[in-house]
Design a protein around this motif. Structure first.
Motif, short mmCIF file in Angstrom:
data_model
loop_
_atom_site.label_atom_id
_atom_site.label_comp_id
_atom_site.label_asym_id
_atom_site.label_seq_id
_atom_site.Cartn_x
_atom_site.Cartn_y
_atom_site.Cartn_z
N GLU A 9 0.97 -1.22 -0.02
CA GLU A 9 -0.13 -0.03 0.21
C GLU A 9 0.77 1.22 0.00
O GLU A 9 1.77 1.42 0.82
N ARG A 12 -1.46 7.87 0.18
CA ARG A 12 -1.75 8.79 -0.85
C ARG A 12 -1.31 10.31 -0.48
O ARG A 12 -0.93 10.72 0.61
N GLN A 71 4.54 11.37 -11.32
CA GLN A 71 3.28 12.03 -10.74
C GLN A 71 3.15 13.29 -11.45
O GLN A 71 2.04 13.98 -11.90
#
Length: 150
Positions: A9, A12, A71
């Motif tokens: 994971e 965020r 990103q």
């Protein structure tokens, strides 16, 4: 019932602010190699270096959390998609028939992106348009028109 958590994971990162998006637009506008649509081995390497420079400059401003090249590149692609969508929606609304209020203008942030990618969004004039009317200047010069049979 709880689902087992996976070990891969990724936390965020907060969404980009308007200032961060404006900065990306400015930095991409400075890098001319990013506007070339051709793709060959040399240009791909140059574009990778350009994206690294854009990301480095972006991170030095410190407007938000540090972002990776992927990103920043994804943010630019999403800005382009949104700007093209806004432009297409405005064009579609302008071409509708009937009354009603005038269509909304394209937002300012989309206009900035459209200025940078103006070559991608330009609508070319088509000489072979089925409902095109010849202009008077062409007729007086005696140019050969595509629909005129000799």
């Amino acid at each position: 019932m709880e689902f087992p958590s996976t070990s891969c994971e990724v936390p965020r990162i907060s969404p980009m602010s308007v200032a961060e998006r404006d900065l990306i637009v400015e930095l991409v506008q400075e890098e001319k190699v990013l506007h070339i649509r051709k793709m060959d081995r040399r240009l791909i390497a140059e574009k990778q270096k350009a994206w690294a420079r854009v990301t480095e400059k972006y991170n030095t401003y410190g407007l938000g959390p540090k972002r990776t090249v992927a990103q920043v590149k994804t943010a630019w692609e999403r800005l382009k998609i949104k700007a093209k969508h806004d432009q297409a929606t405005r064009r579609r609304e302008c071409l509708k028939t009937g009354g009603g209020p005038p269509p909304a203008d394209v937002p300012d942030d989309s206009l900035k992106v459209l200025d940078v990618i103006s070559e991608e969004t330009a609508i070319p004039d088509c000489l072979f348009d089925s409902d095109a009317m010849p202009c008077k200047c062409c007729l007086y010069r005696g140019d050969v028109l595509p629909w005129k049979v000799s």
